[in-house]
Design an enzyme around this catalytic site. Structure first.
Site, short mmCIF file in Angstrom:
data_model
loop_
_atom_site.label_atom_id
_atom_site.label_comp_id
_atom_site.label_asym_id
_atom_site.label_seq_id
_atom_site.Cartn_x
_atom_site.Cartn_y
_atom_site.Cartn_z
N ASP A 103 0.85 -1.20 0.00
CA ASP A 103 0.00 0.00 0.00
C ASP A 103 0.88 1.24 0.00
O ASP A 103 1.74 1.39 0.87
CB ASP A 103 -0.90 -0.03 1.24
CG ASP A 103 -1.97 1.05 1.22
OD1 ASP A 103 -1.96 1.90 0.31
OD2 ASP A 103 -2.83 1.05 2.12
N HIS A 137 -0.72 4.35 -0.15
CA HIS A 137 -1.53 5.38 0.53
C HIS A 137 -1.57 6.69 -0.23
O HIS A 137 -1.75 7.76 0.35
CB HIS A 137 -0.96 5.61 1.94
CG HIS A 137 -1.96 5.48 3.04
ND1 HIS A 137 -2.29 6.51 3.88
CD2 HIS A 137 -2.71 4.43 3.43
CE1 HIS A 137 -3.20 6.11 4.75
NE2 HIS A 137 -3.47 4.85 4.51
N GLU A 173 -1.38 -1.00 -3.93
CA GLU A 173 -2.60 -0.25 -3.62
C GLU A 173 -2.36 1.26 -3.61
O GLU A 173 -1.38 1.73 -3.04
CB GLU A 173 -3.11 -0.69 -2.25
CG GLU A 173 -4.35 0.04 -1.77
CD GLU A 173 -4.86 -0.54 -0.46
OE1 GLU A 173 -5.57 0.19 0.25
OE2 GLU A 173 -4.56 -1.71 -0.15
N GLU A 213 -10.45 2.95 -2.05
CA GLU A 213 -10.92 3.22 -0.69
C GLU A 213 -11.42 4.65 -0.53
O GLU A 213 -12.22 4.92 0.37
CB GLU A 213 -9.82 2.94 0.33
CG GLU A 213 -8.65 3.91 0.29
CD GLU A 213 -7.54 3.51 1.24
OE1 GLU A 213 -7.40 4.16 2.29
OE2 GLU A 213 -6.82 2.54 0.94
N HIS A 255 -11.96 -2.59 1.04
CA HIS A 255 -11.16 -1.90 2.05
C HIS A 255 -11.86 -2.02 3.40
O HIS A 255 -13.06 -1.82 3.49
CB HIS A 255 -11.03 -0.43 1.64
CG HIS A 255 -10.25 0.43 2.56
ND1 HIS A 255 -10.86 1.31 3.44
CD2 HIS A 255 -8.92 0.58 2.74
CE1 HIS A 255 -9.92 1.97 4.10
NE2 HIS A 255 -8.74 1.56 3.71
#
Length: 381
Positions: A183, A185, A209, A235, A284
């Protein structure tokens, strides 16, 4: 049957629970929350309650349409999350009324078990190899880690090497029979994504991700075409309309959040859209037990489902954890990194209401961290 009231409970570590009551004594529970904005979402739930009290709770689709479209200004994370938690609670009531799990109302199960993954490493990943080894010992077959901490728009070769070295260390622990997801972010720019992702290809991540921010989804195709690594995101997308162009960009995995993207009703539609684009679903869910329960109900009824996130032991859960507000934690028993379909009606979990009310008295004021670069400029968390 008529809805008699909606009540919200801000419970540690950073969650918001919702109870929808009816005049026949059947109550539904949901989890409407934006992490760091729980009280704002609670206010939105209270406003939406004016549309619901006195109405039939089983008219789920009509309620969804009115809640999302009945105001001139629509969408966004706060309203969509308020709708999501209410929608979960209404499905919970529907399942309890009929005495069946929600997934049976969605067409029935298409699988017997759902694979889940475990978070390792925290926001600024460290000691990830050791953490991965612990989860292998615990029986998990997949882990997810943050790929980096703070990342500048175009960062140094040393930072790039550090990302690669961390993923390599985890892959060495996992071997070829287990999976690692990475991830970012949204911390990478498009330029850094195109630099980092080819370097990760030898380690075959299950997916990477959110390499770029949701504001930059117009650039996702550039990222996708720069690498063979499967790209996942979603997400911070809140409706099928938000996903429409992203699904055409070539992503491999859609990640709507059941507590943000309009609940069970809307995520089911997003999943169907994803299937038509050869995209798999991995909801998510770094949240609480109701969000996870709703996610699992969708997972068991969704053909193009991949894997489920869950928050047990995640670094955010300080003071309270995934199982703490359940009467019976057995629906979330992870055997070999998988979970069986909860047999109970509705969402399949029973909330300890007394414990929830006690925790809500303490409440929480969780906020997203504010990060800065060494020069003092704002940094993406």
């Amino acid at each position: 049957m008529r809805i008699t009231g909606l009540e919200t409970f801000p419970v540690p570590p950073r969650w918001l629970f919702l109870k929808v009551s009816t005049d026949e004594g059947i109550a539904g529970w949901g989890e409407p929350v934006v992490e760091g904005r729980a009280h704002t979402v609670a206010a939105a739930v209270e406003e939406l309650s004016e549309l619901l009290v006195g109405r039939d709770p089983l008219a789920i689709e009509d309620h969804w349409q009115v809640m999302t479209k009945g105001g001139f200004y629509r969408g966004g994370p706060v309203l969509s999350s308020a709708v999501a938690g209410i929608d979960q609670a209404l499905w919970d009531i529907a399942g309890k009324t009929r005495g069946v799990p929600v997934h049976r109302l969605l067409g029935g199960p298409v699988r017997e078990r759902v694979r889940v993954y475990q978070w390792i490493g925290g926001d600024e990943p460290s000691a990830v190899a050791e953490a991965a080894a612990e989860q292998v010992e615990a029986g998990f077959t997949a882990v997810k880690m943050n790929g980096s901490g703070r990342m500048r728009h175009i960062d140094t070769p040393a930072e790039l090497d550090a990302v690669v070295d961390r993923v390599a260390a985890v892959r060495e622990v996992l071997g070829d029979e287990r999976d690692v997801a990475v991830d970012f972010h949204g911390r990478c720019s498009t330029a850094m994504s195109r630099r980092v992702l080819p370097r990760l290809e030898p380690f075959s991540p299950m997916f990477v991700e959110e390499p770029v921010l949701p504001e930059n989804t117009a650039k996702v195709r550039d990222v996708v075409t720069s690498t063979s690594v499967p790209i996942a995101l979603g997400e911070r997308l809140f409706s099928r309309w938000d996903f429409r162009d992203v699904l055409r960009s070539g992503i491999a995995v859609a990640q709507p959040d059941l507590s943000h993207a309009g609940g069970i009703s809307e995520v089911r539609r997003i999943a169907a859209m994803a299937e038509a684009h050869d995209v798999t679903l991995a909801p998510h869910c770094p949240l609480g037990p109701l969000a996870l329960a709703a996610s699992l109900q969708v997972a068991f009824a969704t053909p193009n489902f991949l894997i489920q996130e869950q928050s047990r032991g995640i670094h955010y859960n300080v003071g309270s954890d995934l199982l703490d507000y359940l009467v019976d934690p057995s629906p979330f028993r992870f055997d070999g990194g998988e979970v069986a379909a909860p047999p109970g009606p509705g969402l399949g979990v029973e909330i300890d209401e007394a414990k929830v009310r006690e925790a809500a008295e303490r409440g929480h004021r969780w906020r997203s961290p504010v990060w800065r670069h060494p020069d003092g400029a704002f940094a993406e968390w």
